[in-house]
Structures are given as C-alpha cells and as structure tokens.
Scaffold this motif. Structure first.
Motif, PDB file in Angstrom:
ATOM      1  N   THR A 268       1.068  -1.225  -0.507  1.00  0.00           N
ATOM      2  CA  THR A 268       0.034  -0.088  -0.048  1.00  0.00           C
ATOM      3  C   THR A 268       1.363   1.142  -0.087  1.00  0.00           C
ATOM      4  OG1 THR A 268      -1.380   1.220   0.621  1.00  0.00           O
ATOM      5  CG2 THR A 268       0.003   0.431   2.378  1.00  0.00           C
ATOM      6  N   LEU A 269       0.774   1.959  -0.480  1.00  0.00           N
ATOM      7  CA  LEU A 269       1.194   3.508  -0.500  1.00  0.00           C
ATOM      8  C   LEU A 269       0.729   4.119  -0.059  1.00  0.00           C
ATOM      9  CD1 LEU A 269       1.373   4.080  -4.590  1.00  0.00           C
ATOM     10  CD2 LEU A 269       3.239   3.163  -3.111  1.00  0.00           C
ATOM     11  N   GLY A 270       1.468   4.997   0.973  1.00  0.00           N
ATOM     12  CA  GLY A 270       0.641   6.196   2.131  1.00  0.00           C
ATOM     13  C   GLY A 270       0.993   6.088   3.269  1.00  0.00           C
TER      14      GLY A 270
ATOM     15  N   ALA B  20       1.783   7.825   5.798  1.00  0.00           N
ATOM     16  CA  ALA B  20       2.933   8.007   6.092  1.00  0.00           C
ATOM     17  C   ALA B  20       3.080   8.606   4.300  1.00  0.00           C
ATOM     18  CB  ALA B  20       4.111   7.700   6.509  1.00  0.00           C
ATOM     19  N   PRO B  21       2.634  10.078   4.527  1.00  0.00           N
ATOM     20  CA  PRO B  21       2.798   9.959   2.395  1.00  0.00           C
ATOM     21  C   PRO B  21       4.095  10.017   1.767  1.00  0.00           C
ATOM     22  CG  PRO B  21       1.247  11.626   3.892  1.00  0.00           C
ATOM     23  CD  PRO B  21       2.141  10.875   4.543  1.00  0.00           C
ATOM     24  N   GLY B  22       4.076   9.288   0.762  1.00  0.00           N
ATOM     25  CA  GLY B  22       5.026   8.517  -0.006  1.00  0.00           C
ATOM     26  C   GLY B  22       5.555   7.976   0.637  1.00  0.00           C
ATOM     27  N   SER B  23       5.673   7.242   1.580  1.00  0.00           N
ATOM     28  CA  SER B  23       6.448   6.195   1.611  1.00  0.00           C
ATOM     29  C   SER B  23       5.507   4.839   1.295  1.00  0.00           C
ATOM     30  CB  SER B  23       6.202   5.954   3.433  1.00  0.00           C
ATOM     31  OG  SER B  23       6.682   6.503   3.977  1.00  0.00           O
ATOM     32  N   GLU B  24       5.481   3.362   1.105  1.00  0.00           N
ATOM     33  CA  GLU B  24       5.312   1.915   0.754  1.00  0.00           C
ATOM     34  C   GLU B  24       5.627   0.868   1.379  1.00  0.00           C
ATOM     35  OE1 GLU B  24       7.051  -0.383  -2.366  1.00  0.00           O
ATOM     36  OE2 GLU B  24       6.327   1.599  -3.728  1.00  0.00           O
TER      37      GLU B  24
ATOM     38  N   GLU C 234      11.262   5.950  13.086  1.00  0.00           N
ATOM     39  CA  GLU C 234      12.083   4.523  12.843  1.00  0.00           C
ATOM     40  C   GLU C 234      10.974   3.283  12.406  1.00  0.00           C
ATOM     41  OE1 GLU C 234      13.477   3.466  16.744  1.00  0.00           O
ATOM     42  OE2 GLU C 234      13.168   5.107  15.672  1.00  0.00           O
ATOM     43  N   ASP C 235      11.176   2.773  11.470  1.00  0.00           N
ATOM     44  CA  ASP C 235      10.337   1.698  10.813  1.00  0.00           C
ATOM     45  C   ASP C 235      10.609   0.789  11.674  1.00  0.00           C
ATOM     46  OD1 ASP C 235       8.824   3.738   8.644  1.00  0.00           O
ATOM     47  OD2 ASP C 235      10.340   2.034   7.337  1.00  0.00           O
TER      48      ASP C 235
ATOM     49  N   THR D  17      -1.622  -1.252  -3.616  1.00  0.00           N
ATOM     50  CA  THR D  17      -1.402  -0.968  -4.721  1.00  0.00           C
ATOM     51  C   THR D  17      -1.234  -1.868  -6.721  1.00  0.00           C
ATOM     52  OG1 THR D  17       1.091  -2.359  -4.467  1.00  0.00           O
ATOM     53  CG2 THR D  17       1.061   0.212  -3.933  1.00  0.00           C
ATOM     54  N   CYS D  18      -2.008  -2.659  -6.171  1.00  0.00           N
ATOM     55  CA  CYS D  18      -2.216  -3.036  -7.128  1.00  0.00           C
ATOM     56  C   CYS D  18      -4.077  -3.136  -7.471  1.00  0.00           C
ATOM     57  CB  CYS D  18      -2.813  -4.641  -6.650  1.00  0.00           C
ATOM     58  SG  CYS D  18      -3.779  -5.112  -5.514  1.00  0.00           S
TER      59      CYS D  18
END
Length: 123
Positions: free
Chosen positions: A17-19, A36-40, A91-92, A73-74
């Motif tokens: 998923t994006l964001g 998290a905008p821009g993250s995946e 941090e992740d 994303t699919c």
C-alpha cells in the motif's frame, strides 16, 4: 502467531500500500501501520478467513487500532488495522529483529490467550 490464535495459517499473498508505513511503537514489539505520504508498506493479505477467525483477530487487536479499508498498489482495497496516532517512532519497525528476538515468545503468548479471545469473540 496465527496458528496460536485461530488454529491455522490462512491463505495469503504479498500486498503493498502507498501512503503508509509499518512504524516502531513505544513500549511494543509489534508495529503500527501509520499514515506516511510518499511511503510504501509491504505486507501480506490474508484471504479465505471465516467470520469466526475474523472475530478472534478483531478481539485480539489492541483497542488502539482502527480497522480501515485501505487501497493497495494492485488497484484493489483491503481491511487493515492502522495505528491512528501517538507513540510512534521515526524509524520503521524491524521485522527481522522481531522475528529473531520476539516472535517465539509472542507466538506462545498468542497460543495462551486464544481460548479467552475466542470466548470474548462469542465462540
């Protein structure tokens, strides 16, 4: 963990998923999916679960999580437990570190509380 909670590992497939990102949380060994905008955020999509299994998982998840439908994303969407706010590290979450240091104990805890969760879920 799933075997301990619901007695099996459901079918699953990779999903992204994006964001969103899987963030480390204060005082917890498990992650929180946070905006998290821009993250995946890569993960696994569980499929073929019964209503009973979903109720047990819903009962298991911390009250702090929100169950939301998120875009993948699919092009499809899925339900995910997201962490709404607070207590999030920059941090992740370290999945490999969790597996190495915490998974065995966490899975054992899940197995110990499974019958209580099922009872609370109405089963």
């Amino acid at each position: 963990m799933l075997i301990g909670l619901i007695g099996r590992v459901p079918e699953r497939q990779p999903a992204t998923t994006l964001g969103w990102r899987a963030a480390a949380l204060d005082g917890r060994v498990y992650p929180g999916l946070v905006s998290a905008p821009g993250s995946e955020a890569p993960g696994l999509l569980l499929t073929g679960m019964s209503e009973r299994e979903w109720r047990v998982l819903d009962t298991f998840e911390d009250d702090r999580y929100d169950l939301r439908r998120i875009d993948l994303t699919c092009g499809s969407a899925a339900w995910a437990y997201v962490w709404p706010d607070g207590e999030v590290h920059a941090e992740d979450w370290d999945a490999a570190g969790f597996q190495e240091r915490h998974l065995q104990g966490y899975a054992a805890r899940c197995a110990r509380i499974a019958s209580e969760l099922a009872a609370r879920a109405g089963y």
